[in-house]
Write an enzyme that holds these catalytic residues in place. Structure first.
Site, mmCIF file in Angstrom:
data_model
loop_
_atom_site.group_PDB
_atom_site.id
_atom_site.type_symbol
_atom_site.label_atom_id
_atom_site.label_comp_id
_atom_site.label_asym_id
_atom_site.label_seq_id
_atom_site.Cartn_x
_atom_site.Cartn_y
_atom_site.Cartn_z
ATOM 1 N N SER A 113 0.805 -1.221 0.000
ATOM 2 C CA SER A 113 0.000 0.000 0.000
ATOM 3 C C SER A 113 0.839 1.272 0.000
ATOM 4 O O SER A 113 1.583 1.522 -0.923
ATOM 5 C CB SER A 113 -0.956 -0.050 1.199
ATOM 6 O OG SER A 113 -1.842 1.016 1.160
ATOM 7 N N HIS A 114 0.746 2.038 1.061
ATOM 8 C CA HIS A 114 1.380 3.349 1.143
ATOM 9 C C HIS A 114 2.768 3.269 1.771
ATOM 10 O O HIS A 114 3.414 4.298 1.967
ATOM 11 C CB HIS A 114 0.493 4.248 2.000
ATOM 12 C CG HIS A 114 0.137 3.572 3.292
ATOM 13 N ND1 HIS A 114 -0.793 2.556 3.336
ATOM 14 C CD2 HIS A 114 0.627 3.705 4.537
ATOM 15 C CE1 HIS A 114 -0.874 2.100 4.575
ATOM 16 N NE2 HIS A 114 -0.019 2.778 5.329
ATOM 17 N N ASP A 277 -2.309 6.494 -3.380
ATOM 18 C CA ASP A 277 -1.162 5.851 -2.736
ATOM 19 C C ASP A 277 -0.519 4.777 -3.604
ATOM 20 O O ASP A 277 -0.855 4.624 -4.781
ATOM 21 C CB ASP A 277 -1.583 5.261 -1.380
ATOM 22 C CG ASP A 277 -2.471 4.040 -1.552
ATOM 23 O OD1 ASP A 277 -3.210 3.990 -2.548
ATOM 24 O OD2 ASP A 277 -2.416 3.138 -0.694
ATOM 25 N N ASP A 279 -0.746 1.580 -4.053
ATOM 26 C CA ASP A 279 -1.552 0.606 -4.797
ATOM 27 C C ASP A 279 -2.877 1.173 -5.281
ATOM 28 O O ASP A 279 -3.738 0.432 -5.765
ATOM 29 C CB ASP A 279 -1.791 -0.655 -3.957
ATOM 30 C CG ASP A 279 -2.556 -0.363 -2.682
ATOM 31 O OD1 ASP A 279 -2.411 0.761 -2.149
ATOM 32 O OD2 ASP A 279 -3.302 -1.233 -2.207
ATOM 33 N N ASP A 281 -5.529 2.636 -3.784
ATOM 34 C CA ASP A 281 -6.827 2.552 -3.113
ATOM 35 C C ASP A 281 -7.108 3.739 -2.190
ATOM 36 O O ASP A 281 -8.241 3.947 -1.782
ATOM 37 C CB ASP A 281 -7.007 1.207 -2.377
ATOM 38 C CG ASP A 281 -5.940 0.923 -1.347
ATOM 39 O OD1 ASP A 281 -5.008 1.746 -1.218
ATOM 40 O OD2 ASP A 281 -6.027 -0.119 -0.678
ATOM 41 N N ARG A 282 -6.084 4.522 -1.863
ATOM 42 C CA ARG A 282 -6.330 5.680 -0.980
ATOM 43 C C ARG A 282 -6.495 6.957 -1.808
ATOM 44 O O ARG A 282 -6.055 7.032 -2.952
ATOM 45 C CB ARG A 282 -5.150 5.899 -0.038
ATOM 46 C CG ARG A 282 -5.005 4.799 0.961
ATOM 47 C CD ARG A 282 -3.939 5.128 1.980
ATOM 48 N NE ARG A 282 -3.954 4.101 3.007
ATOM 49 C CZ ARG A 282 -3.471 4.233 4.227
ATOM 50 N NH1 ARG A 282 -2.888 5.361 4.571
ATOM 51 N NH2 ARG A 282 -3.538 3.248 5.101
ATOM 52 N N GLU A 364 -11.116 6.866 7.972
ATOM 53 C CA GLU A 364 -10.418 8.134 8.166
ATOM 54 C C GLU A 364 -9.034 8.120 7.523
ATOM 55 O O GLU A 364 -8.451 9.170 7.294
ATOM 56 C CB GLU A 364 -10.316 8.480 9.653
ATOM 57 C CG GLU A 364 -9.782 7.383 10.576
ATOM 58 C CD GLU A 364 -8.374 6.970 10.315
ATOM 59 O OE1 GLU A 364 -7.550 7.863 10.081
ATOM 60 O OE2 GLU A 364 -8.082 5.752 10.337
ATOM 61 N N LYS A 376 -11.309 -0.183 -1.317
ATOM 62 C CA LYS A 376 -11.411 1.259 -1.422
ATOM 63 C C LYS A 376 -10.771 1.679 -2.740
ATOM 64 O O LYS A 376 -10.005 0.920 -3.325
ATOM 65 C CB LYS A 376 -10.773 1.948 -0.223
ATOM 66 C CG LYS A 376 -9.349 1.566 0.082
ATOM 67 C CD LYS A 376 -8.953 2.182 1.411
ATOM 68 C CE LYS A 376 -7.521 1.864 1.783
ATOM 69 N NZ LYS A 376 -7.440 0.814 2.824
HETATM 70 C C1 G1P Z 1 -4.177 1.365 8.107
HETATM 71 C C2 G1P Z 1 -5.407 2.229 8.276
HETATM 72 C C3 G1P Z 1 -6.636 1.418 7.951
HETATM 73 C C4 G1P Z 1 -6.521 0.841 6.539
HETATM 74 C C5 G1P Z 1 -5.228 0.069 6.407
HETATM 75 C C6 G1P Z 1 -4.994 -0.400 4.981
HETATM 76 O O1 G1P Z 1 -4.234 0.273 8.990
HETATM 77 O O2 G1P Z 1 -5.475 2.755 9.570
HETATM 78 O O3 G1P Z 1 -7.766 2.240 8.075
HETATM 79 O O4 G1P Z 1 -7.594 -0.002 6.262
HETATM 80 O O5 G1P Z 1 -4.122 0.897 6.790
HETATM 81 O O6 G1P Z 1 -4.910 0.664 4.084
HETATM 82 P P1 G1P Z 1 -3.469 0.260 10.395
HETATM 83 O O7 G1P Z 1 -2.011 0.524 10.106
HETATM 84 O O8 G1P Z 1 -4.034 1.378 11.209
HETATM 85 O O9 G1P Z 1 -3.747 -1.094 10.962
HETATM 86 ZN ZN ZN Z 2 -3.281 1.329 -0.324
#
Ligand code: G1P
Ligand code: ZN
Length: 543
Positions: A113-114, A277, A279, A281-282, A364, A376
């Site tokens: 992801s990010h 981000d 991948d 999805d954000r 959030e 997402k």
């Molecule tokens: C974080 C975000 C959560 C999201 C996840 C994947 O997870 O807080 O809302 O679904 O990344 O993108 P966390 O690191 O808090 O477990």
């Molecule tokens: Zn992501």
């Protein structure tokens, strides 16, 4: 070509977190590490013979190598066909879209992801089920249980397959079809949004800037925003996906998307800014010198959904993760539709969407989406905003202010303390759990504690129960502090503090969130003993 059965030993640390298994690249590069996890997936999902699988990743470092391994393992495990994104790349929402459209037996997504990428950065893998969404907990638990027992895996001995041109090739009797990742996704977007209206908006001089952060959305954004919607060339920045994201941290927030933030807060700023981000999805949404919090964004999309063709008949319901502000709840109440509060992580929305109970979902953490896929979706959120802007012909800021005037404002912020020693972070959470009895009913400054608990959730569709989802301290005026440990990090622990206060008074709305939340911030630090227990004075990231 021969199928080899390779003896192996279990690893003890293959427990999927909030979104799949995430580890540093060198961890995945250990002999058998990736293979063990992939075999644990295949052993747990009971795919019928000759099933079709979707496969792709966000293009980060190690993506290509991992794709080749997974293809050979899929062939050795009886899959009949794998749809792979060109170059091994698929955004997470596009993967979800392809699984649904082609009715495959789920898919494997390679993404952290990010999180930053590169040889020392992060890598990740997750399995999405047949509805296109992340595997629910019962599946991830089965995969983890299997990973602790595994003694061998199966892999085809074969040369690597070329993934750079579209078409079908054979891998030990299994078809590998390299697909264009953008087409199916762009078609789906065109079916939901009023592209003609957005084209008119942009032709009228409304200027946008989308930051793909050298991550997966570049090609999608170029195709949709620049080619199909005629945004001027250069409206998409950092459009080329790179294995190390250009040395960046592909997380679309005010801290890490600073290049875009500088443009949108600078002179001659565009009317609209957005980023996605690693991948895809954000999303982060910005107006001219103006930031829309993700919790507000979800509420505003819900309140304006009928302006968008794909949602013109209204919403069945809304779901938000527990730490997300209650702004969406107010809209749901006004619309007379249900609002569900789920644990953190997209996997909890799938059942609600499948059962037709909700249409829009959000977190959030810069995550918004709908039942068009089961992930997402960053670009979807951007197009939803552009469609609303085209319909309302107002600025982003004006739309947000009008929203607050109508519904009140849930002033919101999240403070992240990243890279904490795990023991210290666990100590803070343990201390909070031990304080519940004492906190109950206490007055802290201007706030009186109404309840404190550890959030648990009973899925209304299948009755499954998830406990230990974060400490909530609710106050009598509706304000709230939430403490949670991240489940996506790979180094030490990340503790998140979520702060929320409700402000109905329109006159106070141009207020600074940090100032408005300062008393709650002080209370959070005091009751958690965070500073003394971790030695940290300040959060790493504030959103
Ligand atoms: C974080 C975000 C959560 C999201 C996840 C994947 O997870 O807080 O809302 O679904 O990344 O993108 P966390 O690191 O808090 O477990
Ligand atoms: Zn992501």
């Amino acid at each position: 070509m021969t199928i080899r059965t390779i003896p192996t030993q279990p690893f003890t640390d293959q427990k999927p977190g909030t979104s799949g298994l995430r580890k540093r690249v060198p961890v995945f590069q250990q002999a058998h590490y990736l293979e063990n996890f992939v075999q644990s997936i295949f052993d747990s999902i009971s795919a019928p013979a000759n099933a079709t699988l979707v496969l792709g990743g966000d293009g980060r470092y190690y993506n290509r190598e991992a794709i080749q391994v997974i293809l050979k393992m899929a062939a050795a495990n009886g899959f009949g066909r794998v749809l792979v994104g060109k170059g091994g790349i698929l955004s997470t929402p596009a993967a979800s879209c392809v699984i649904r459209k082609h009715k495959t037996y789920g898919g494997i997504i390679l993404s952290a992801s990010h999180n930053p990428g590169g040889p020392e950065g992060d890598f990740g893998i997750k399995y999405n089920v047949t509805n296109g969404g992340p595997a629910p907990e019962k599946v991830t638990e089965a995969i983890f249980a299997r990973s602790k027992q595994i003694s061998e895996y199966r892999i085809l001995e074969a040369a690597d397959i070329s993934l750079d041109s579209l078409g079908v090739s054979d891998l030990g009797g299994m078809q590998v079809e390299v697909i264009d990742p953008v087409t199916d996704y762009a078609d789906l977007m065109a079916s939901l949004f009023d592209f003609a209206a957005i084209r008119d908006l942009l032709a009228g001089g409304f200027r946008i800037k989308f930051d793909a952060m050298h991550a997966v959305t570049g090609p999608y954004a170029r195709e949709i925003l620049e080619r199909q919607l005629n945004a001027p060339a250069g409206s998409v920045m950092n459009a080329e996906p790179l294995p190390d994201f250009g040395n960046g941290h592909p997380d679309p927030n005010l801290t890490y998307a600073h290049e875009l933030v500088d443009i949108v807060y600078g002179e001659n700023a565009p009317d609209f800014g957005a980023a996605s981000d690693g991948d895809g999805d954000r999303n982060m949404i910005l107006g001219k010198g103006f930031f829309v919090t993700p919790s507000d964004s979800l509420a505003i999309l819900a309140a304006n959904a009928t302006l968008v063709p794909g949602y013109k008949n209204g919403l069945a319901g809304i779901a938000r993760s527990m730490p997300t502000s209650a702004a969406a709840d107010r809209v749901a109440q006004a619309l007379g539709i249900p609002c569900y509060e789920t644990p953190t992580g997209w996997k909890f929305f799938g059942n609600l969407m499948d059962a037709g109970k909700v249409t829009l979902c959000g977190e959030e953490s810069f995550g918004t989406g709908s039942d068009h896929v089961r992930e997402k979706d960053g670009l979807w959120a951007v197009l939803f905003w552009l469609n609303i802007l085209a319909a309302r012909k107002q600025s982003v800021e004006a739309i947000v202010y009008e929203h607050w005037a109508k519904y009140g404002r849930n002033v919101y912020s999240r403070h992240d303390y990243e890279g904490l020693p795990t023991d210290a972070a666990n100590g803070v959470m343990k201390h909070l759990h031990g304080s519940f009895a004492n906190l109950q009913g206490q007055t802290l400054g201007n706030y009186k504690v109404l309840f404190c608990d550890d959030f648990s959730y009973i899925d209304p569709v299948d009755g499954s129960i998830s406990t230990g989802q974060g400490v909530r301290i609710g106050f009598t005026d509706g304000s709230r502090i939430v403490f949670r440990l991240s489940g996506t990090g790979t180094e030490g622990a990340t503790l998140r503090i979520y702060l929320e206060a409700f402000e109905p008074d329109v006159a106070k709305h141009p207020l600074d969130a940090q100032a408005a939340l300062s008393e709650l911030i002080g209370i959070a630090l005091q009751i958690s003993e965070l500073r003394t227990r971790t030695g940290r004075e300040q959060p790493t990231v504030i959103t």
